[in-house]
Motif scaffolding. Structure first.
Motif, PDB file in Angstrom:
ATOM      1  N   ALA A 183       0.884  -1.264  -0.186  1.00 20.83           N
ATOM      2  CA  ALA A 183      -0.179   0.012   0.266  1.00 20.83           C
ATOM      3  C   ALA A 183       0.828   1.326   0.015  1.00 20.83           C
ATOM      4  O   ALA A 183       0.427   2.458  -0.531  1.00 20.83           O
ATOM      5  N   ILE A 184       2.093   1.388   0.630  1.00 23.41           N
ATOM      6  CA  ILE A 184       2.747   2.522   0.733  1.00 23.41           C
ATOM      7  C   ILE A 184       4.325   1.877   0.437  1.00 23.41           C
ATOM      8  O   ILE A 184       4.797   0.701   0.319  1.00 23.41           O
ATOM      9  N   GLY A 185       5.099   2.871  -0.119  1.00 27.43           N
ATOM     10  CA  GLY A 185       6.639   2.673  -0.199  1.00 27.43           C
ATOM     11  C   GLY A 185       7.523   3.037   0.722  1.00 27.43           C
ATOM     12  O   GLY A 185       7.149   3.497   2.089  1.00 27.43           O
ATOM     13  N   PHE A 186       8.692   3.166   0.635  1.00 27.43           N
ATOM     14  CA  PHE A 186       9.789   3.328   1.758  1.00 27.43           C
ATOM     15  C   PHE A 186       9.654   4.935   2.052  1.00 27.43           C
ATOM     16  O   PHE A 186       9.648   5.205   3.263  1.00 27.43           O
ATOM     17  N   VAL A 187       9.387   5.731   1.254  1.00 29.82           N
ATOM     18  CA  VAL A 187       9.335   7.261   1.447  1.00 29.82           C
ATOM     19  C   VAL A 187       7.978   7.229   2.365  1.00 29.82           C
ATOM     20  O   VAL A 187       8.078   8.197   3.187  1.00 29.82           O
ATOM     21  N   ASP A 188       6.971   6.689   2.114  1.00 28.07           N
ATOM     22  CA  ASP A 188       5.635   6.967   2.783  1.00 28.07           C
ATOM     23  C   ASP A 188       5.917   6.348   4.332  1.00 28.07           C
ATOM     24  O   ASP A 188       5.803   7.048   5.265  1.00 28.07           O
ATOM     25  N   ALA A 189       6.619   5.501   4.327  1.00 30.87           N
ATOM     26  CA  ALA A 189       6.975   4.903   5.729  1.00 30.87           C
ATOM     27  C   ALA A 189       7.840   5.570   6.465  1.00 30.87           C
ATOM     28  O   ALA A 189       7.611   5.963   7.789  1.00 30.87           O
ATOM     29  N   LEU A 190       8.876   6.433   6.019  1.00 29.92           N
ATOM     30  CA  LEU A 190       9.823   7.314   6.609  1.00 29.92           C
ATOM     31  C   LEU A 190       9.028   8.438   7.068  1.00 29.92           C
ATOM     32  O   LEU A 190       9.253   8.822   7.997  1.00 29.92           O
ATOM     33  N   VAL A 191       7.963   9.031   6.253  1.00 30.59           N
ATOM     34  CA  VAL A 191       7.296  10.136   6.658  1.00 30.59           C
ATOM     35  C   VAL A 191       6.467   9.783   7.851  1.00 30.59           C
ATOM     36  O   VAL A 191       6.305  10.647   8.689  1.00 30.59           O
ATOM     37  N   ILE A 192       5.896   8.611   7.660  1.00 29.88           N
ATOM     38  CA  ILE A 192       5.062   8.435   8.791  1.00 29.88           C
ATOM     39  C   ILE A 192       5.800   8.209  10.053  1.00 29.88           C
ATOM     40  O   ILE A 192       5.224   8.690  11.205  1.00 29.88           O
ATOM     41  N   GLY A 193       7.020   7.661   9.994  1.00 25.23           N
ATOM     42  CA  GLY A 193       7.681   7.464  11.214  1.00 25.23           C
ATOM     43  C   GLY A 193       8.258   8.623  11.730  1.00 25.23           C
ATOM     44  O   GLY A 193       8.190   9.029  12.918  1.00 25.23           O
ATOM     45  N   LEU A 194       8.526   9.548  10.823  1.00 28.14           N
ATOM     46  CA  LEU A 194       8.877  11.044  11.217  1.00 28.14           C
ATOM     47  C   LEU A 194       7.763  11.725  12.023  1.00 28.14           C
ATOM     48  O   LEU A 194       7.555  12.347  13.080  1.00 28.14           O
ATOM     49  N   ASN A 195       6.627  11.533  11.202  1.00 27.41           N
ATOM     50  CA  ASN A 195       5.496  12.259  11.835  1.00 27.41           C
ATOM     51  C   ASN A 195       4.632  11.834  13.203  1.00 27.41           C
ATOM     52  O   ASN A 195       4.320  12.400  14.196  1.00 27.41           O
ATOM     53  N   SER A 196       5.127  10.432  13.313  1.00 24.24           N
ATOM     54  CA  SER A 196       4.707   9.792  14.575  1.00 24.24           C
ATOM     55  C   SER A 196       5.536  10.377  15.880  1.00 24.24           C
ATOM     56  O   SER A 196       5.073  10.465  16.739  1.00 24.24           O
ATOM     57  N   THR A 197       6.695  11.126  15.712  1.00 22.39           N
ATOM     58  CA  THR A 197       7.432  11.504  16.734  1.00 22.39           C
ATOM     59  C   THR A 197       6.814  12.953  16.906  1.00 22.39           C
ATOM     60  O   THR A 197       7.123  13.532  18.041  1.00 22.39           O
ATOM     61  N   SER A 198       6.109  13.615  16.035  1.00 19.91           N
ATOM     62  CA  SER A 198       5.538  15.034  16.229  1.00 19.91           C
ATOM     63  C   SER A 198       6.797  16.014  16.278  1.00 19.91           C
ATOM     64  O   SER A 198       6.814  16.595  17.382  1.00 19.91           O
ATOM     65  N   PRO A 199       7.463  15.948  15.366  1.00 22.19           N
ATOM     66  CA  PRO A 199       8.774  17.134  15.548  1.00 22.19           C
ATOM     67  C   PRO A 199       8.670  18.384  16.115  1.00 22.19           C
ATOM     68  O   PRO A 199       9.213  18.847  17.376  1.00 22.19           O
ATOM     69  N   ALA A 200       7.874  19.080  15.656  1.00 24.17           N
ATOM     70  CA  ALA A 200       7.522  20.414  15.973  1.00 24.17           C
ATOM     71  C   ALA A 200       6.931  20.571  17.494  1.00 24.17           C
ATOM     72  O   ALA A 200       7.316  21.182  18.439  1.00 24.17           O
ATOM     73  N   TYR A 201       5.790  19.613  17.654  1.00 24.63           N
ATOM     74  CA  TYR A 201       5.287  19.539  19.068  1.00 24.63           C
ATOM     75  C   TYR A 201       6.273  19.071  20.001  1.00 24.63           C
ATOM     76  O   TYR A 201       6.377  19.670  21.184  1.00 24.63           O
ATOM     77  N   SER A 202       7.036  17.917  19.705  1.00 24.08           N
ATOM     78  CA  SER A 202       7.856  17.450  20.760  1.00 24.08           C
ATOM     79  C   SER A 202       9.250  18.591  21.102  1.00 24.08           C
ATOM     80  O   SER A 202       9.490  18.542  22.272  1.00 24.08           O
TER      81      SER A 202
END
Length: 497
Positions: free
Chosen positions: A18-37
């Motif tokens: 359903a998704i590729g490497f870049v999509d998985a990378l983005v989801i991993g990044l967003n899960s950490t919520s960088p700006a909020y964290s």
């Protein structure tokens, strides 16, 4: 609902590719919520270590990348969306695996409501709707609505989730970079409005502020980096599932390192230690204060960054909890209903909605106590996070134990590295438990059962898990008969290679 041929039941698997490497990378990044964290921890970290905040961000990266390596190698051996639950069960037996899965699900329950709350508040502030943001009822209703919308997106499909995440990460990173660039330029030009400090490479020294301060900073660092493993929870839905999800998890931690260190430099240089220390109690709202100072009338840019960050993480934090529930149900470690796959969207709809409902219930219940009690529940996260990360690191070395001496590569990356990461996180877990046992260190300042509320919450969740596990052991014996084993030699290039 999708149609099936006669005698054919609903699909039993998630949607592959359903998704590729870049999509998985983005989801991993967003899960950490960088700006909020970053917004949540930068001021408290500076209050602890001063100008050495970038160094603490660097030091916090070490246990994370070591555990990310463990996730990567375990995923190569077992592409199961239950990640820690499945791997620990295979390596150390069903009891350890079950409690690891429980910890993952409970972290989602604890944090989803808070993320939605922050997303709503900062979104309202960005659009000048301060009065609505100050209304408890209005804020909570909008937060619940946001959780329901993000849950629906998760159920409708992983592809849609990925597209939404791609947009949100671009907006978030762009806003953060604009803020950092403007702050550093104004420091260089001497036009800062606060106590600007000249940049120095020595700020990267995590030991500059002393051992005790470093310990406190690292505890906050566990929360900052947490979440990247969502990329691996999507392993059954990712192209090239053997290697892509694991690599996405590792690269997520690297991208986060660069982002966190860069913004930490910018914030410390522009605002100075005194200003950040004085406003450490503001938590994530420190960015709301800095936005006006650095960007003037463009402060909505940074406010929107935190809002998009929290919105993205509200969605992606549902993924590990729901996929873990699915995996546990498939193995009969939870009721089979949680293993239901939506016939059209091929997503775990039942477990996803249950995670959302329980998270909403927790969010509303804790808010009835006080807003500070909600923050106390987040503090309890550090214990659960450190626990299941450390458990995964140990499981990696145990599962691959017959292959660690085959090469220096195996010994370092599959054995010593994950064990070192687990050791560091266990140390942080003990230190964190000791720290939050003091009621004075909680947000509420109250004493629950003679200790701080965060420790009561963490221990209560653990005891509840042990109780549910004991009951389910009696109700559904098959899962508990599973035996621990070792990795298939063919998967790691064993002796026969």
């Amino acid at each position: 609902m999708g149609r099936h041929s006669a005698g054919e039941g609903p699909p039993r698997t998630l949607k592959a590719n359903a998704i590729g490497f870049v999509d998985a990378l983005v989801i991993g990044l967003n899960s950490t919520s960088p700006a909020y964290s970053l917004a949540a921890v930068i001021a408290p970290v500076v209050a602890l270590v001063g100008v050495y905040a970038p160094g603490v961000m660097l030091a916090s990266f070490v246990p994370m990348v070591l555990i990310a390596s463990a996730f990567s190698y375990l995923n190569k051996a077992d592409q199961d969306c239950g990640t820690t639950f499945s791997w620990v069960t295979r390596a150390m037996g069903p009891w350890a695996g079950w409690i690891g899965g429980w910890a993952i699900m409970m972290t989602g329950v604890l944090v989803i409501g808070s993320l939605a709350d922050v997303a709503v508040v900062f979104g309202l502030l960005a659009f000048g709707l301060d009065s609505v943001a100050e209304s408890d009822l209005g804020r909570q209703l909008l937060a619940v609505l946001l959780i329901l919308v993000m849950t629906a997106v998760c159920v409708i499909g992983t592809e849609l989730s990925a597209r939404v995440q791609n947009v949100l990460i671009l907006a978030q990173v762009a806003f953060l970079l604009v803020f950092a660039a403007v702050a550093l330029y104004r420091v260089h030009a001497g036009t800062g409005t606060l106590g600007s400090t000249e940049l120095s490479v020595t700020w990267l020294n995590p030991f500059g502020a002393g051992g005790a301060a470093l310990t406190g900073g690292l505890l906050l660092g566990v929360f900052v980096y947490w979440g990247w493993e969502s990329a691996v929870n999507l392993t059954e839905e990712t192209e090239n599932p053997v290697s892509a999800p694991g690599k996405a998890g590792v690269w997520s931690t690297v991208v986060l390192l660069v982002t966190y260190v860069s913004v930490a430099f910018a914030v410390v240089a522009y605002a100075g230690v005194a200003y950040l220390s004085e406003n450490a109690a503001e938590e994530e709202f420190i960015f709301a204060l800095l936005a006006g100072e650095v960007l003037g009338g463009w402060d909505w840019v940074l406010l929107l960054s935190v809002a998009t960050s929290a919105i993205a993480s509200t969605q992606t934090t549902i993924i590990p909890a729901s996929r873990t529930g699915l995996s546990m149900a498939r193995r009969r470690a939870l009721p089979r209903t949680y293993a239901h796959i939506h016939p059209r969207f091929r997503t775990p709809d039942v477990s996803t909605w249950w995670v959302a409902v329980i998270a909403i219930g927790w969010y509303l219940a804790v808010n009835q106590i006080s807003a500070n009690a909600l923050f106390d529940s987040l503090t309890a996260l550090s214990l659960l996070i450190a626990f299941y990360y450390a458990l995964t690191g140990v499981a990696c070395a145990v599962y691959y134990r017959r292959h660690l001496t085959e090469s220096l590569h195996h010994l370092l990356l599959i054995g010593i590295g994950p064990l070192a990461g687990a050791g560091l996180l266990t140390w942080l877990l003990v230190e964190s438990a000791r720290d939050i046992s003091d009621p004075a260190n909680s947000y509420t300042g109250d004493s629950w059962l003679g200790v701080g509320p965060p420790l009561v919450i963490a221990v209560g969740i653990t005891l509840a898990g042990l109780l549910v596990m004991a009951v389910w052991r009696l109700v559904s014996p098959p899962f508990w008969a599973e035996k621990a084993g070792v990795v298939d030699p063919a998967l790691v290039g064993g002796p026969e290679r």
